[in-house]
Motif scaffolding. Sequence first.
Motif, mmCIF file in Angstrom:
data_model
loop_
_atom_site.group_PDB
_atom_site.id
_atom_site.type_symbol
_atom_site.label_atom_id
_atom_site.label_comp_id
_atom_site.label_asym_id
_atom_site.label_seq_id
_atom_site.Cartn_x
_atom_site.Cartn_y
_atom_site.Cartn_z
ATOM 1 N N ASN A 138 24.710 8.689 -12.595
ATOM 2 C CA ASN A 138 25.799 8.879 -13.549
ATOM 3 C C ASN A 138 25.214 9.173 -14.915
ATOM 4 N N SER A 139 26.106 9.417 -15.883
ATOM 5 C CA SER A 139 25.642 9.838 -17.208
ATOM 6 C C SER A 139 24.879 8.737 -17.931
ATOM 7 N N LEU A 140 25.308 7.483 -17.786
ATOM 8 C CA LEU A 140 24.624 6.388 -18.467
ATOM 9 C C LEU A 140 23.229 6.170 -17.902
ATOM 10 N N MET A 141 23.106 6.215 -16.570
ATOM 11 C CA MET A 141 21.796 6.066 -15.953
ATOM 12 C C MET A 141 20.891 7.251 -16.287
ATOM 13 N N ARG A 142 21.481 8.438 -16.403
ATOM 14 C CA ARG A 142 20.673 9.597 -16.782
ATOM 15 C C ARG A 142 20.124 9.436 -18.201
ATOM 16 N N LYS A 143 20.957 8.916 -19.104
ATOM 17 C CA LYS A 143 20.499 8.688 -20.469
ATOM 18 C C LYS A 143 19.402 7.640 -20.506
ATOM 19 N N ALA A 144 19.561 6.565 -19.737
ATOM 20 C CA ALA A 144 18.540 5.510 -19.712
ATOM 21 C C ALA A 144 17.252 6.000 -19.055
ATOM 22 N N ALA A 145 17.380 6.761 -17.958
ATOM 23 C CA ALA A 145 16.195 7.226 -17.231
ATOM 24 C C ALA A 145 15.451 8.312 -17.981
ATOM 25 N N ASN A 146 16.085 8.982 -18.926
ATOM 26 C CA ASN A 146 15.416 10.031 -19.706
ATOM 27 C C ASN A 146 14.825 9.504 -21.006
ATOM 28 N N ASP A 147 14.892 8.200 -21.209
ATOM 29 C CA ASP A 147 14.331 7.622 -22.429
ATOM 30 C C ASP A 147 12.829 7.863 -22.501
ATOM 31 N N ASP A 148 12.350 8.238 -23.665
ATOM 32 C CA ASP A 148 10.938 8.600 -23.822
ATOM 33 C C ASP A 148 10.014 7.415 -23.556
ATOM 34 N N ASN A 149 10.419 6.217 -23.944
ATOM 35 C CA ASN A 149 9.578 5.041 -23.732
ATOM 36 C C ASN A 149 9.410 4.720 -22.253
ATOM 37 N N VAL A 150 10.443 5.011 -21.457
ATOM 38 C CA VAL A 150 10.348 4.782 -20.005
ATOM 39 C C VAL A 150 9.274 5.675 -19.394
ATOM 40 N N TRP A 151 9.254 6.953 -19.783
ATOM 41 C CA TRP A 151 8.282 7.891 -19.222
ATOM 42 C C TRP A 151 6.878 7.632 -19.757
ATOM 43 N N LYS A 152 6.773 7.133 -20.968
ATOM 44 C CA LYS A 152 5.452 6.767 -21.489
ATOM 45 C C LYS A 152 4.883 5.601 -20.702
ATOM 46 N N ALA A 153 5.719 4.604 -20.414
ATOM 47 C CA ALA A 153 5.267 3.470 -19.615
ATOM 48 C C ALA A 153 4.876 3.905 -18.209
ATOM 49 N N LEU A 154 5.640 4.830 -17.624
ATOM 50 C CA LEU A 154 5.317 5.331 -16.282
ATOM 51 C C LEU A 154 4.017 6.123 -16.299
ATOM 52 N N TYR A 155 3.779 6.893 -17.368
ATOM 53 C CA TYR A 155 2.529 7.644 -17.487
ATOM 54 C C TYR A 155 1.338 6.687 -17.520
ATOM 55 N N HIS A 156 1.433 5.630 -18.295
ATOM 56 C CA HIS A 156 0.338 4.661 -18.379
ATOM 57 C C HIS A 156 0.119 3.954 -17.044
ATOM 58 N N LYS A 157 1.195 3.703 -16.313
ATOM 59 C CA LYS A 157 1.064 3.015 -15.035
ATOM 60 C C LYS A 157 0.448 3.919 -13.978
ATOM 61 N N ASP A 158 0.823 5.189 -13.957
ATOM 62 C CA ASP A 158 0.372 6.097 -12.896
ATOM 63 C C ASP A 158 -0.949 6.785 -13.213
ATOM 64 N N PHE A 159 -1.244 6.997 -14.491
ATOM 65 C CA PHE A 159 -2.411 7.806 -14.851
ATOM 66 C C PHE A 159 -3.448 7.017 -15.656
ATOM 67 N N THR A 160 -3.243 6.870 -16.947
ATOM 68 C CA THR A 160 -4.264 6.235 -17.773
ATOM 69 C C THR A 160 -3.659 5.754 -19.079
ATOM 70 N N TRP A 161 -4.338 4.756 -19.693
ATOM 71 C CA TRP A 161 -3.974 4.267 -21.025
ATOM 72 C C TRP A 161 -4.749 4.992 -22.121
ATOM 73 N N GLU A 162 -5.619 5.920 -21.752
ATOM 74 C CA GLU A 162 -6.493 6.549 -22.746
ATOM 75 C C GLU A 162 -5.719 7.355 -23.789
#
Length: 308
Positions: A138-162
């Motif tokens: 839905n629209s609310l979940m899309r807004k929450a899932a597109n948050d920049d901080n969420v994807w930054k945290a996922l990047y650090h978890k999947d790839f690297t903290w460098e």
Amino acid sequence: MEIAYSLSIAFQSLQPFIIATIITLLSLVVAVRSFFKRPHKSNASGPSTSPCKDEIEGATPSSSCNCFCSNENSDSAAVVCGCGAAPTEDGMVTANTSNAVAERQNGVSMMEQLVPEITTHALSYLDYPSLCRLSMTNSLMRKAANDDNVWKALYHKDFTWEQDNVTPINGWKAYYAATRAIINVNTEFFNIIRDRSLPGMIRFWLNADYVKCVHESGEHFSGFNQVIFSWHLAFNLQQGVDFHVRDVRTRVLTDVAWVTMKTYFDMDNGAYNMTNVYEFHHGRWYLVHHHSSILLADGDMEQHILNG
């Protein structure tokens, strides 16, 4: 084992629903707490203009209004008028309904009342496919899932903290997608080597005179034709090769990306440091530079430095 695997697959498929349920419950708790903390308005906040006062002036002793009037301040003409009758149940239901309608008109949902840090922390437990599926609910979940901080945290978890201090031009979601695309391309490079596919290697390299390849033997090849010839020799000399890739690190710019990694051949024949550089042309990534060198052990590295 099959039952455990089936349960694991079922749990992964239900992850978006579980996260959405947790967020909804948290939203409900916040809404309930906000309701009980809301101050109640007093009926004696100013001069009374209710029709009860008019009824008092002409009321009889048997009147059922049970109203009273008092002058609380002798220096003021303000008259406080109240009604001793308790509010009816219908009146309370009407008031609650009016409050609910007013909250809906304000456009503030329970999801939006959550602290952003709570939402980010909850979504950080999702993997890449689950986060994408959640954004389509839905629209609310899309807004929450597109948050920049969420994807930054996922990047650090999947790839690297460098790259914590990096600020991607198009946001962390686009940067995560570009990084994943480069890693998939780099995986294809090793699949070509495993299959010893010369046609695949020809398609993989950019046809340009500035491409370069340095093999683990130290031999250097420059230009597209020489590079492809070097891989032709390598595939003819090599038999079946088993290798494992570790410590993959990627940096992606607009049209250039590079990947560093450690590659272990047969796990007993030593390891190699590898670097691949890619350029983006005509809608896809091409390899333009490959460098492979023997990974020295700690003692060998110290001796190599001492020997100049």
